[in-house]
Enzyme design. Structure first.
Site, mmCIF file in Angstrom:
data_model
loop_
_atom_site.group_PDB
_atom_site.id
_atom_site.type_symbol
_atom_site.label_atom_id
_atom_site.label_comp_id
_atom_site.label_asym_id
_atom_site.label_seq_id
_atom_site.Cartn_x
_atom_site.Cartn_y
_atom_site.Cartn_z
ATOM 1 N N LYS A 253 0.921 -1.183 -0.331
ATOM 2 C CA LYS A 253 0.452 0.139 -0.017
ATOM 3 C C LYS A 253 0.716 0.742 0.341
ATOM 4 C CE LYS A 253 -2.197 3.309 1.578
ATOM 5 N NZ LYS A 253 -2.111 4.534 2.100
ATOM 6 N N ASP A 269 -4.833 5.090 -15.850
ATOM 7 C CA ASP A 269 -6.486 4.111 -15.308
ATOM 8 C C ASP A 269 -5.619 3.730 -14.206
ATOM 9 O OD1 ASP A 269 -8.401 2.275 -15.005
ATOM 10 O OD2 ASP A 269 -8.510 1.741 -16.883
HETATM 11 P P1 NDP Z 1 -7.608 5.202 -27.305
HETATM 12 O O1 NDP Z 1 -9.101 4.356 -27.377
HETATM 13 O O2 NDP Z 1 -7.026 6.150 -27.492
HETATM 14 O O3 NDP Z 1 -7.034 4.537 -27.904
HETATM 15 C C1 NDP Z 1 -5.121 4.933 -27.905
HETATM 16 C C2 NDP Z 1 -4.712 6.178 -29.075
HETATM 17 O O4 NDP Z 1 -3.794 6.856 -29.309
HETATM 18 C C3 NDP Z 1 -5.308 5.917 -30.516
HETATM 19 O O5 NDP Z 1 -6.699 6.452 -30.461
HETATM 20 C C4 NDP Z 1 -3.804 6.072 -31.138
HETATM 21 O O6 NDP Z 1 -4.401 6.214 -32.521
HETATM 22 C C5 NDP Z 1 -3.227 6.834 -30.366
HETATM 23 N N1 NDP Z 1 -1.751 6.687 -30.674
HETATM 24 C C6 NDP Z 1 -1.010 8.322 -30.953
HETATM 25 N N2 NDP Z 1 -0.091 7.760 -30.982
HETATM 26 C C7 NDP Z 1 0.090 6.656 -30.420
HETATM 27 C C8 NDP Z 1 1.592 6.031 -29.977
HETATM 28 N N3 NDP Z 1 2.880 6.157 -30.051
HETATM 29 N N4 NDP Z 1 0.580 4.597 -29.340
HETATM 30 C C9 NDP Z 1 0.018 4.311 -29.425
HETATM 31 N N5 NDP Z 1 -1.506 4.066 -29.943
HETATM 32 C C10 NDP Z 1 -1.077 6.041 -30.344
HETATM 33 O O7 NDP Z 1 -6.800 4.404 -25.795
HETATM 34 P P2 NDP Z 1 -6.929 2.860 -25.214
HETATM 35 O O8 NDP Z 1 -7.067 1.895 -26.368
HETATM 36 O O9 NDP Z 1 -5.481 3.059 -24.755
HETATM 37 O O10 NDP Z 1 -7.353 2.591 -23.651
HETATM 38 C C11 NDP Z 1 -6.899 3.425 -22.177
HETATM 39 C C12 NDP Z 1 -8.600 3.502 -21.762
HETATM 40 O O11 NDP Z 1 -9.737 2.642 -21.778
HETATM 41 C C13 NDP Z 1 -8.605 4.197 -20.488
HETATM 42 O O12 NDP Z 1 -9.483 5.571 -20.750
HETATM 43 C C14 NDP Z 1 -9.062 2.586 -19.783
HETATM 44 O O13 NDP Z 1 -9.932 3.258 -18.642
HETATM 45 C C15 NDP Z 1 -10.107 2.463 -20.549
HETATM 46 N N6 NDP Z 1 -10.269 1.193 -20.566
HETATM 47 C C16 NDP Z 1 -9.838 0.194 -19.478
HETATM 48 C C17 NDP Z 1 -10.297 -1.556 -19.706
HETATM 49 C C18 NDP Z 1 -9.560 -2.171 -18.916
HETATM 50 O O14 NDP Z 1 -8.236 -1.967 -18.219
HETATM 51 N N7 NDP Z 1 -9.686 -3.598 -18.259
HETATM 52 C C19 NDP Z 1 -11.782 -1.884 -20.337
HETATM 53 C C20 NDP Z 1 -12.444 -0.775 -21.295
HETATM 54 C C21 NDP Z 1 -11.823 0.249 -21.411
HETATM 55 P P3 NDP Z 1 -4.784 5.135 -33.622
HETATM 56 O O15 NDP Z 1 -6.058 5.297 -33.431
HETATM 57 O O16 NDP Z 1 -3.848 5.740 -34.491
HETATM 58 O O17 NDP Z 1 -3.523 4.367 -33.076
#
Ligand code: NDP
Length: 413
Positions: A253, A269
């Site tokens: 913790k 997150d």
């Molecule tokens: P996003 O859906 O925002 O996807 C990442 C975005 O970043 C994409 O649009 C991608 O562009 C863009 N991007 C820009 N530069 C980069 C880079 N260098 N590398 C990778 N991506 C890049 O977010 P995540 O997919 O990361 O999902 C995170 C969210 O999901 C959080 O808010 C979380 O709370 C939530 N979540 C969590 C869950 C869990 O933990 N079990 C379940 C569901 C949701 P491009 O589209 O062009 O690839």
């Protein structure tokens, strides 16, 4: 002047002078601009307002040869002070070293009601499914990521397709879920079984990072104890945490105190991180501490190993102006860099807690910082907060009744 002695305005000016925030961000901090209602409504549901938490920064982090100021959002007194205190001791001993991990998020497609021949067909179609999944999010490949592994795992009543995906700088939950759902659609065209679900795993096994610090004994001594004695007591307490689950939970913790604070400051997150961290702690079948401490070459050596599941782009990180400011303050260029900082913060908070526990006890430092929030909770305002807190620290009687009495006396009632 010490940073903790400055006013809020002076601290903001200091960050501006060091080039860590720009004039607009400094102005925003001074005016305490909350996020807009439009943004709040676009991030989550049924909004009625914006909930504020204290935003500060820890100092003196020297990590892999780079100096960092680390923004933290936390309501608990002493976490930022403890992180800064240990970071300085570690900086004076040469700083933190970190060993980044891969950036792989695992996803699961769970299938059921498959015949034996369907299972065999799928297992023989690995390359075809891999290629399909790889094409499901092309921008990931152009950034150097994408699907890196695929395997089938047989359970009694289920078949699991596990995909390993390098999400580059994104935490990747949405990306992975989209790839999985598209791939699941493809699978339904190949066999006649049912898809039960398609979802990422928060296990964090593909994102395990290590941070290390070697601390000079000189940096550990207190008025009453030599540095060597403090170091020896720290190693014994860390050993006890390996044997006692009740202690290990509290040990961890203390580590999460700093880690969660940076997660909040960067819009990451923290629920995902908590889930990943605690499943890792239980990996051997007995809940274990994330860090170990030993004496080696006349130094106290701390090693923290745990998953750090996060992003430096995407999700709320890109939408929240304060999260963007935090990344700018740390000059974050990649998610791996942020992972390193977070692991170092965890180790720093751990050192501070252990050092306090084996010397003066946790309450001496904790309650003197807690006294300000106790003063506020009984209605003290402005200068009264400092006065009530000072008297609480002198009397060392940290109760609501005592705080109320002090405030009443101060107001001459
Ligand atoms: P996003 O859906 O925002 O996807 C990442 C975005 O970043 C994409 O649009 C991608 O562009 C863009 N991007 C820009 N530069 C980069 C880079 N260098 N590398 C990778 N991506 C890049 O977010 P995540 O997919 O990361 O999902 C995170 C969210 O999901 C959080 O808010 C979380 O709370 C939530 N979540 C969590 C869950 C869990 O933990 N079990 C379940 C569901 C949701 P491009 O589209 O062009 O690839």
């Amino acid at each position: 002047m010490k940073i903790y002695e400055m006013t809020n305005e002076q601290r903001i000016e200091l960050l501006k002078k060091r080039g860590l925030i720009n004039s607009k961000q400094a102005q925003g901090l001074k005016e305490r601009q909350p996020i807009t209602i439009d943004l709040a409504n676009s991030l989550s549901e049924n909004q009625i307002g914006v909930f504020s938490l204290p935003y500060g920064f820890a100092t003196d982090f020297l990590i892999d040869g780079k100096d960092y100021v680390v923004p933290m959002v936390i309501e608990e007194p002493s976490v930022i002070a403890a992180a800064s205190n240990a970071a300085k001791r570690i900086k004076n001993s040469g700083g933190f070293k970190t060993f980044p991990s891969e950036r792989i998020v695992y996803g699961q497609i769970v299938l059921e009601n498959l015949s034996v021949s369907d299972i065999e067909k799928l297992e023989q179609s690995c390359s075809e499914i891999f290629e399909f999944a790889q094409k499901a999010h092309p921008s990931l490949i152009s950034r150097g990521g994408g699907v890196v592994s695929l395997k089938f795992n047989r359970y009694d009543d289920f078949l699991e397709l596990e995909l390993g995906i390098d999400t580059v700088d994104a935490m990747g939950a949405n990306m992975v879920n989209s790839i999985l759902e598209k791939t699941a659609q493809k699978i339904t065209t190949m066999v006649s079984g049912d898809i039960l679900c398609s979802i990422l795993s928060n296990s964090g096994n593909g994102q395990v990072i290590t941070a290390e610090a070697e601390i000079d004994f000189e940096q550990l001594k207190t008025k009453e104890m030599s540095g060597l004695e403090v170091a020896q007591r720290i190693t014994r307490l860390a050993e006890f945490a390996k044997q006692s689950v009740k202690r290990a939970v509290t040990h961890n913790k203390g580590i999460m105190n700093g880690i969660d604070a940076v997660y909040l400051a960067t819009g990451n997150d923290f629920r995902a991180q908590e889930a990943a961290a605690h499943s890792f702690a239980f990996e051997t079948g007995q809940y274990q501490p994330f860090s170990t401490w030993k004496i080696q070459n006349d130094h106290l050596v701390g090693t923290l190993k745990m998953p750090v599941e996060l992003g430096s782009v995407g999700g709320a990180i890109s939408a929240l102006p304060m999260a963007q400011m935090s990344l700018a303050i740390m000059k974050i260029e990649s998610s791996k860099q942020l992972q390193s900082i977070i692991a170092a913060v965890g180790l720093a908070n751990n050192l501070s807690a252990l050092r306090a526990l084996v010397t003066t006890g946790i309450q001496a430092g904790h309650m003197s910082l807690q006294s300000k929030s106790l003063a506020v909770s009984v209605g003290a305002e402005g200068e009264e907060i400092v006065e009530v807190s000072k008297i609480l620290n002198q009397t060392k009687n940290y109760t609501i009744a005592n705080a109320k009495q002090i405030l009443t006396r101060l107001r001459g009632k």
